[in-house]
Design a protein around this motif. Structure first.
Motif, short mmCIF file in Angstrom:
data_model
loop_
_atom_site.label_atom_id
_atom_site.label_comp_id
_atom_site.label_asym_id
_atom_site.label_seq_id
_atom_site.Cartn_x
_atom_site.Cartn_y
_atom_site.Cartn_z
N TRP A 1 0.84 -1.19 0.00
CA TRP A 1 0.00 0.00 0.00
C TRP A 1 0.88 1.24 0.00
CZ3 TRP A 1 -1.06 -4.60 2.08
CH2 TRP A 1 -2.31 -5.15 1.79
N VAL A 2 0.47 2.23 -0.75
CA VAL A 2 1.27 3.46 -0.90
C VAL A 2 1.17 4.29 0.38
CG1 VAL A 2 1.50 5.63 -2.19
CG2 VAL A 2 0.95 3.49 -3.40
N ILE B 1 -3.80 -2.38 -9.51
CA ILE B 1 -4.01 -1.12 -8.77
C ILE B 1 -5.35 -1.21 -8.04
CG2 ILE B 1 -4.21 1.38 -8.84
CD1 ILE B 1 -2.85 1.36 -11.56
N GLY B 2 -5.32 -1.06 -6.72
CA GLY B 2 -6.54 -0.90 -5.92
C GLY B 2 -6.65 0.58 -5.60
N GLU B 3 -7.47 1.30 -6.37
CA GLU B 3 -7.48 2.77 -6.29
C GLU B 3 -8.11 3.31 -5.01
OE1 GLU B 3 -8.32 5.22 -9.82
OE2 GLU B 3 -8.58 3.33 -10.90
N VAL B 4 -7.78 4.54 -4.68
CA VAL B 4 -8.31 5.25 -3.53
C VAL B 4 -8.75 6.64 -3.97
CG1 VAL B 4 -7.56 6.48 -1.44
CG2 VAL B 4 -7.06 4.05 -1.69
N VAL C 1 -0.56 7.38 -7.03
CA VAL C 1 0.14 8.17 -6.01
C VAL C 1 -0.65 8.45 -4.74
CG1 VAL C 1 1.70 9.27 -7.66
CG2 VAL C 1 -0.53 10.31 -7.17
N ALA C 2 -1.96 8.24 -4.76
CA ALA C 2 -2.75 8.56 -3.56
C ALA C 2 -2.41 7.61 -2.41
CB ALA C 2 -4.24 8.45 -3.89
N TYR D 1 -10.84 9.08 1.50
CA TYR D 1 -10.04 8.15 2.30
C TYR D 1 -9.78 8.74 3.68
CZ TYR D 1 -6.30 4.79 3.38
OH TYR D 1 -5.53 3.81 3.95
N PRO D 2 -10.19 8.05 4.77
CA PRO D 2 -10.10 8.66 6.11
C PRO D 2 -8.73 8.58 6.77
CG PRO D 2 -11.21 6.53 6.25
CD PRO D 2 -10.90 6.76 4.79
N ILE D 3 -7.76 7.91 6.14
CA ILE D 3 -6.42 7.78 6.74
C ILE D 3 -5.39 8.45 5.83
CG2 ILE D 3 -4.79 6.15 7.79
CD1 ILE D 3 -7.47 5.86 9.04
N PRO D 4 -5.40 9.76 5.76
CA PRO D 4 -4.42 10.45 4.90
C PRO D 4 -3.02 10.36 5.50
CG PRO D 4 -5.65 12.04 6.17
CD PRO D 4 -6.26 10.71 6.47
N LYS D 5 -2.03 10.90 4.76
CA LYS D 5 -0.64 10.79 5.23
C LYS D 5 -0.29 11.82 6.30
CE LYS D 5 1.28 13.46 1.36
NZ LYS D 5 2.13 13.38 0.16
#
Length: 569
Positions: free
Chosen positions: A57-58, A131-134, A98-99, A139-143
Motif C-alpha cells: 500500500w502506498v 491497482i486498488g485505487e483510492v 500516487v494517492a 479516504y479517512p487515513i491520509p498521510k
C-alpha cells in the motif's frame, strides 16, 4: 478497484524470474516481502539487478519531472521500512498510483539509487500488475499525522498506519515469545473455556451469557402474530376430549366393529393432541421465565447461569493437577464500567500453572518469563522498537534492556507499605492513602518501581482480605502467599500466588468470602483427591505491550478494543 491496461505476465514468465535462486519469494505468494529486500544488513543493495514482484500500500506518492515519473513509498506490513518504487508515465497512469492508501502490485528491477539517496535500494517498475485505487477526498487515513484517538474511530483501517502496524508486529512477537518460553520449559498449552459457570475473582463483574432475552423477544413477536388460545378455547377442547372419550366407551360397550372403535379412538387421540398443544400455548407468557419471583435459569441454554470468563486459572488448574506444567493464553472479559487508559472489557491473559511448586518458584518463573519477552523484542523486533522509541517513548528500548539484564527486587507487602509510609513522612503526596491492609494503587506501584528502586519489583505476602479465596493462607493467618510483579511505566504486570491445596482451609475461605460452595465443588475435588502444592500467575498481555512500547492507552495496543459504549466491528 482498477486494473492497468498492461496485462500481467503469464505465470510461466514469472517462473523464469531469477529471484527464486535467492529464496526471497514468499512461500504462498508470487511476490517478495518488502522485509526480505530492505531488511537485509546491506539494506537490499546486494540484490541490485534482481527482477522482483512487490506489492503493498502506498504510504506516500508524488509525481515528479513534470509528470514523467512518480515516486511511491510502498509498505506491505512485513516491516516498518518502505520500499521506494519508481514508475515511468509510459508504464502506468501515474495519478492512479500516487494517492495514499492505494494498493499496487508491480514487477521491476532492483537498482542502487544515486549517491546521497536515503535508500540503499529502489525498484524500477517495468510492469504494473494491479491497482486498488483510492479516492483521496474520501479516504479517512491520509498521510498527515493522526491521533491515536482519531484512529479508534476507524478500526478497520487503522492497521495501515505506521504506529498500529508496528504495535501489531510487536504484539505478534510477544505472543510467539510466550509460546516459545513455555514450550521450551516443558509446559503444555491448554485451551480453557470462554464460557464458564465459575467466578474466579469473586468480584461479580462478569458478562452474562444467556439466550433468555432472545427467546423472550421471539416469543413476544410470535404471540402477537399468533395469539395464544383463550380459557374458553381450552375448556372447549377439554369438552371435546370428554365427548370423544364417551363415544369410544359407548362403542366398546355396544361391542361395535373393530373398524368403528379404531376410528373413534383415532378421533379421541387427535382431540387429546390438540388439547395438549392448546394447553401448552395457553401457558405461554411474554417476558423472561420466572420461578418463585426469580429468573428461571433452568430454561436458559445451559440450564444454569453462565458467563464470559474473567480468567482461565481455575480450569487450567485441573490440568496442572494431572499434567504438572500447563498454561493457557486467551481472551478474558470484565464487565467493569471503567473508562481509564488501563482497562478493557475484553483483553488477553497468559496464565501458567505449575504443580509441585511454591511461591518462590512462581516468582522465579514470572521473572524469567518477563526477561525472556524483553530479550525477544530486542533481538527479533528491534526495528519496530526503534520506531516506538523515535515516535512515542525515547526510553522504551533502554527500559527493555534494563528489565532483561537486572535482577528483580523482592520485598514483602509489609516492607512495601513501610517504604511508602516513609515516603509520605518525607513529603511525598499520594492521592490514595497508605496503611497496612490497602490494595496498592497504581501510583504506589510506580513509586516503588520508578522512584525507589528504578527497576522491577516483586511484592509478596499480601493481606488475605484483599486477595482471592484460592491463594494459600500463610502461617500468620493474616497474609496469603500472593505475589505481584510491578514494572516501571504500568505498575502491576503480573499477579500470582501459591494456590491453597488444603481442603478444609480453602473450603473455609470460600465461605468466608461469601461465595456459594456448589459452583466450586469440582474445584474442591482437586483438593479432595490427590491434592498437590501448586502455583501460577496471570500476565495481562496488553499491559506487557504498554510496558514495551510506551503507548499510553491500552485501547491502542489491542486490534479491536472493547470498552463501555464501544464494540466496533
Amino acid at each position: 478497484m482498477a486494473e492497468t491496461d498492461q496485462a500481467a505476465p503469464p505465470t510461466d514468465q514469472l517462473a523464469t524470474m531469477d529471484l527464486t535462486e535467492t529464496s526471497l519469494n514468499h512461500a504462498f505468494s508470487d511476490r517478495v516481502l518488502i522485509r526480505s529486500i530492505v531488511g537485509r544488513p546491506d539494506g537490499g543493495a546486494g540484490l541490485a539487478g534482481k527482477r522482483v514482484r512487490a506489492g503493498g500500500w502506498v504510504k506516500t506518492g508524488r509525481e515528479q519531472g513534470k509528470g514523467t515519473f512518480a515516486f511511491l513509498e510502498l509498505n506491505d506490513g512485513s516491516c516498518p521500512a518502505n520500499l521506494q518504487v519508481i514508475v515511468d508515465a509510459g508504464v502506468a497512469v501515474l495519478n492512479k498510483l500516487v494517492a495514499t492508501g492505494t494498493c499496487v502490485v508491480v514487477d521491476g528491477i532492483l537498482k542502487v539509487p544515486p549517491e546521497g539517496a536515503k535508500q540503499r535500494i529502489e525498484l524500477r517498475v517495468e510492469n504494473v500488475v494491479h491497482i486498488g485505487e483510492v479516492d483521496p477526498a474520501k479516504y479517512p487515513i491520509p498521510k498527515t499525522k493522526l491521533t491515536l484517538e482519531f484512529l479508534r474511530d476507524h478500526l478497520h483501517l487503522r492497521s495501515r498506519t505506521n504506529t498500529i502496524a508496528a504495535i501489531a508486529r510487536i504484539r505478534n512477537a510477544l505472543a510467539f515469545a510466550t509460546h516459545s518460553f513455555f514450550q521450551e520449559h516443558h509446559f503444555l498449552y491448554v485451551h480453557t473455556p470462554i464460557i464458564t459457570t465459575s467466578d474466579c475473582e469473586g468480584a461479580g463483574e462478569m458478562f452474562q451469557v444467556t439466550t433468555l432475552i432472545n427467546e423472550a423477544e421471539k416469543l413476544e413477536k410470535e404471540l402477537k402474530e399468533n395469539p395464544p388460545p383463550s380459557e374458553d378455547d381450552v375448556e372447549g377442547a377439554k369438552k371435546l376430549v370428554t365427548e370423544k372419550g364417551e363415544v369410544v366407551k359407548q362403542l366398546k360397550a355396544a361391542k361395535a366393529s373393530k373398524e368403528d372403535i379404531n376410528a373413534s379412538v383415532a378421533e379421541l387421540k387427535n382431540a387429546k393432541e390438540k388439547l395438549s398443544k392448546l394447553e401448552e400455548r395457553f401457558k405461554l407468557k411474554p417476558g423472561i421465565p420466572k420461578k418463585d419471583g426469580k429468573i428461571d435459569y433452568t430454561q436458559d441454554f445451559f440450564a444454569r447461569q453462565a458467563f464470559l470468563t474473567v480468567s482461565g486459572q481455575l480450569q487450567v488448574e485441573t490440568y496442572a493437577c494431572a499434567l504438572s506444567n500447563v498454561y493457557t493464553f486467551g481472551p478474558t472479559f470484565r464487565a467493569e464500567h471503567s473508562h481509564t487508559s488501563r482497562h478493557l472489557a475484553e483483553f488477553w491473559m497468559v496464565e501458567p500453572e505449575i504443580a509441585f511448586a511454591d511461591l518462590k518458584d512462581d516468582m522465579n518463573c514470572a521473572e524469567a518469563y518477563v526477561k525472556y519477552l524483553c530479550k525477544w523484542l530486542l533481538e527479533k523486533c528491534l526495528d519496530d522498537m526503534e520506531f516506538m522509541a523515535k515516535n512515542y517513548d525515547k526510553s522504551c528500548i533502554d527500559r527493555l534492556r534494563m528489565v532483561a539484564d537486572t535482577p528483580f527486587v523482592r520485598i514483602s507487602y509489609t516492607e512495601a507499605v513501610d517504604i511508602l509510609e516513609k515516603a509520605v513522612k518525607d513529603g511525598k503526596k499520594f492521592e490514595n492513602g497508605v496503611e497496612w491492609g490497602i490494595d496498592l494503587a497504581s501510583e504506589h506501584e510506580r513509586y516503588l518501581t520508578e522512584v525507589k528502586f528504578q527497576k522491577p519489583v516483586i511484592v509478596y505476602n499480601y493481606p488475605k482480605g484483599i486477595k482471592a479465596f484460592y491463594m494459600r493462607l500463610n502461617d500468620d493467618l493474616k497474609t496469603v502467599a500472593a505475589m505481584d510483579v510491578l514494572v516501571p511505566k504500568v505498575g502491576e504486570l503480573i499477579g500470582g500466588s501459591q494456590r491453597e491445596e488444603r481442603y478444609e482451609v480453602i473450603r473455609e475461605r470460600i465461605l468466608e468470602m461469601g461465595l456459594p460452595l456448589e459452583p466450586y465443588e469440582w474445584y474442591l475435588d482437586l483438593r479432595r483427591y490427590g491434592t498437590v502444592k501448586h502455583c501460577g500467575f496471570g500476565l495481562g498481555f496488553e499491559r506487557m505491550i504498554l510496558f514495551a512500547t510506551g503507548i499510553d492507552n491500552i485501547r491502542d495496543v489491542i486490534p479491536f478494543p472493547r470498552y463501555p459504549g464501544r464494540a466496533d466491528l
